[in-house]
Design an enzyme around this catalytic site. Sequence first.
Site, mmCIF file in Angstrom:
data_model
loop_
_atom_site.group_PDB
_atom_site.id
_atom_site.type_symbol
_atom_site.label_atom_id
_atom_site.label_comp_id
_atom_site.label_asym_id
_atom_site.label_seq_id
_atom_site.Cartn_x
_atom_site.Cartn_y
_atom_site.Cartn_z
ATOM 1 N N HIS A 1 -13.060 5.017 -2.674
ATOM 2 C CA HIS A 1 -12.006 4.144 -2.148
ATOM 3 C C HIS A 1 -12.223 2.685 -2.563
ATOM 4 O O HIS A 1 -11.264 1.945 -2.760
ATOM 5 C CB HIS A 1 -11.872 4.287 -0.633
ATOM 6 C CG HIS A 1 -10.477 3.987 -0.173
ATOM 7 N ND1 HIS A 1 -9.364 4.608 -0.690
ATOM 8 C CD2 HIS A 1 -10.005 3.090 0.713
ATOM 9 C CE1 HIS A 1 -8.283 4.117 -0.133
ATOM 10 N NE2 HIS A 1 -8.636 3.182 0.725
ATOM 11 N N TYR B 1 -9.724 -0.482 -5.325
ATOM 12 C CA TYR B 1 -9.110 -1.720 -4.871
ATOM 13 C C TYR B 1 -8.741 -2.718 -5.964
ATOM 14 O O TYR B 1 -7.849 -3.540 -5.782
ATOM 15 C CB TYR B 1 -9.978 -2.354 -3.772
ATOM 16 C CG TYR B 1 -9.552 -1.899 -2.395
ATOM 17 C CD1 TYR B 1 -9.350 -0.557 -2.126
ATOM 18 C CD2 TYR B 1 -9.318 -2.805 -1.373
ATOM 19 C CE1 TYR B 1 -8.937 -0.128 -0.891
ATOM 20 C CE2 TYR B 1 -8.898 -2.386 -0.121
ATOM 21 C CZ TYR B 1 -8.709 -1.043 0.117
ATOM 22 O OH TYR B 1 -8.281 -0.623 1.352
ATOM 23 N N THR C 1 -4.688 5.054 7.480
ATOM 24 C CA THR C 1 -3.571 4.686 6.603
ATOM 25 C C THR C 1 -2.665 5.884 6.338
ATOM 26 O O THR C 1 -3.150 6.977 6.021
ATOM 27 C CB THR C 1 -4.139 4.151 5.269
ATOM 28 O OG1 THR C 1 -4.938 3.016 5.543
ATOM 29 C CG2 THR C 1 -3.034 3.783 4.293
ATOM 30 N N GLU D 1 -6.109 -6.227 5.416
ATOM 31 C CA GLU D 1 -6.355 -4.944 4.749
ATOM 32 C C GLU D 1 -7.310 -5.117 3.570
ATOM 33 O O GLU D 1 -8.166 -4.275 3.324
ATOM 34 C CB GLU D 1 -5.012 -4.354 4.303
ATOM 35 C CG GLU D 1 -4.993 -2.841 4.207
ATOM 36 C CD GLU D 1 -5.734 -2.318 3.019
ATOM 37 O OE1 GLU D 1 -5.707 -2.983 1.973
ATOM 38 O OE2 GLU D 1 -6.355 -1.248 3.131
ATOM 39 N N CYS E 1 -5.074 -1.018 -7.020
ATOM 40 C CA CYS E 1 -3.881 -1.273 -6.195
ATOM 41 C C CYS E 1 -3.705 -2.763 -5.927
ATOM 42 O O CYS E 1 -2.598 -3.290 -6.037
ATOM 43 C CB CYS E 1 -3.909 -0.454 -4.908
ATOM 44 S SG CYS E 1 -5.040 -1.035 -3.646
ATOM 45 N N CYS F 1 0.845 -1.204 0.000
ATOM 46 C CA CYS F 1 0.000 0.000 0.000
ATOM 47 C C CYS F 1 0.873 1.244 0.000
ATOM 48 O O CYS F 1 1.851 1.328 0.735
ATOM 49 C CB CYS F 1 -0.883 -0.028 1.249
ATOM 50 S SG CYS F 1 -1.775 1.499 1.559
ATOM 51 N N CYS G 1 -3.962 7.366 -1.440
ATOM 52 C CA CYS G 1 -5.289 7.376 -2.077
ATOM 53 C C CYS G 1 -6.389 7.791 -1.117
ATOM 54 O O CYS G 1 -7.433 8.277 -1.551
ATOM 55 C CB CYS G 1 -5.620 5.998 -2.627
ATOM 56 S SG CYS G 1 -4.198 5.019 -3.042
ATOM 57 N N GLU H 1 -0.843 1.899 9.650
ATOM 58 C CA GLU H 1 -2.045 2.575 10.136
ATOM 59 C C GLU H 1 -1.822 3.088 11.559
ATOM 60 O O GLU H 1 -1.017 2.532 12.308
ATOM 61 C CB GLU H 1 -3.246 1.613 10.104
ATOM 62 C CG GLU H 1 -3.930 1.511 8.744
ATOM 63 C CD GLU H 1 -3.135 0.762 7.674
ATOM 64 O OE1 GLU H 1 -2.307 -0.098 8.041
ATOM 65 O OE2 GLU H 1 -3.341 1.050 6.484
HETATM 66 FE FE1 SF4 Z 1 -3.497 1.599 0.073
HETATM 67 FE FE2 SF4 Z 1 -4.850 0.622 -2.005
HETATM 68 FE FE3 SF4 Z 1 -6.102 2.101 -0.123
HETATM 69 FE FE4 SF4 Z 1 -4.356 3.206 -1.860
HETATM 70 S S1 SF4 Z 1 -6.344 2.247 -2.348
HETATM 71 S S2 SF4 Z 1 -4.495 3.595 0.335
HETATM 72 S S3 SF4 Z 1 -2.827 1.588 -2.070
HETATM 73 S S4 SF4 Z 1 -5.129 0.073 0.157
HETATM 74 FE FE FE Z 2 -6.758 0.737 2.173
#
Ligand code: SF4
Ligand code: FE
Length: 486
Positions: free
Chosen positions: A293, A297, A191, A444, A300, A100, A104, A258
């Site tokens: 968000h 996913y 995060t 996560e 990422c 991560c 984001c 986190e």
């Molecule tokens: Fe982390 Fe993925 Fe969330 Fe971005 S979208 S903060 S890389 S878990």
């Molecule tokens: Fe996340």
Amino acid sequence: MPQMTGKQYKESLKKIHPLIYYMGEKIDNVTTHPAFIPHVNAAALTYEMALAPEFEELCSAKSHLTGEKINRFTHIHQSHDDLIKKVKMLRAIGQQTGSCFQRCVGFDGMNATYSITYDIDKKYGTGYHERFKTFMKMIQGKDLMPSGAMTDPKGDRSLSPSQQKDPDLYVHVVERKKDGIIVSGAKAHITGAVNSHGHLVMPTSAMRAEDKDYAVTFYVPIDAPGLLHIFGRQSNDTRKCECSMDQGNAEYGCVGGEALIVFDKVFVPNEHVFMCGEYDFAGELVERFATFHRQNYGGCKGGLADVLVGAVYALTLAQGTSKASHVKDKLAEMIHLAETIYCCSIACSCQGFQQPAGCYQADPLLANITKLNVTRNVYEVARLAHDITGGLLATMPSEFDLHDPATGKWVDKYMKGVADVPAETRIRLIRLIDAMTCGTALAESMHGAGSPQAQKIMIERRGSLERKKKLAEKLAKIGEQPFFVC
Ligand code: SF4
Ligand code: FE
């Protein structure tokens, strides 16, 4: 040029002095402490890639506020193309970090707040949107990384924020002053919190009139008086302080990092308050943020899965299993699962729409489908990786034993697979698979961007069950049914 390099980002962190604790220790500098270095490195890459010629098209954008070239993580989406580029950018960065990269959450918070402030102003005649635009120009001009701080500790889940015995279990306004507000409470699981420049704080759920003090959105710099950060533990985190190889991914870590953020009577000046008491917009803000968000996913995690598939494939070559048909089948299955979540992220971007504020929002139903698939597919990808890797994943000797004069030759001899591949290659690959699948990283995928039940609630709400019932009734010749347009 309003863009920082990775090095400048790290330097910028050294100039601020937030209050951070980790394992009973006060942390003075996250850029030099081994527990934080991988997370700082991962976030720094979001700066580096925006300036790298091969990635700048994806990782930078033109500000609609100033016309300047900015880092995409500070951009407000202006088109479907922006939404799609966001997903592609996340996959590209995930492929480089295998972890991560944190930035984001604030990015999504800023996009959600941008559109909601416009809508609040329209209803109540407040001035939040212009204020937020000014704030965004500051963020873009300095290329800052705000965390997105949404989740409250929540206390007794059966009670609303104002019904809790302890009023601080949700962040709330404790005092209204002429020049700002004073807030108390906490935000959990945030995060990138300790290596951000500040926090964009949003409510965590829909609110009722009696919860209006909890309907508050604001920005605070990370070193504001009264702010305290308690960094969370991760599985295998002491490896970060012990050695390099056993970490698996020493450069970027395995999760975002986190923290629990405590707000103990923190003053927020009016210019950084973007919602204060408009409780009827809290739920919609949460929904827009969650949509953004959850859209992420398949990007990422798709990028991370690419790394994991690559690690497993390389391991099969090192172990002599690459030609086994069941191994080939499992690798194909892993790719299928990864591309499925990526397809979902692209789809919810293509089906996005323009908000009254002019910016673009991903499709909420498809974004929730994306994230719910991630809670399953990523676990299945990990299960297949474990299957192919074998038991060494759980029993392999440490780097210390590989380098110890008494044991090293034995570890080297017996950790070897195919004769011409060094044992260390095999060990490194297994440790990378370990880092990506054996601990906090998997949790996560389950709970980041909201737990599966949160997605189910949204899917049920937006799944048009009544309309689907009518489609069936029409074909079954039950009553008079109109022609439905998709
Ligand atoms: Fe982390 Fe993925 Fe969330 Fe971005 S979208 S903060 S890389 S878990
Ligand atoms: Fe996340």
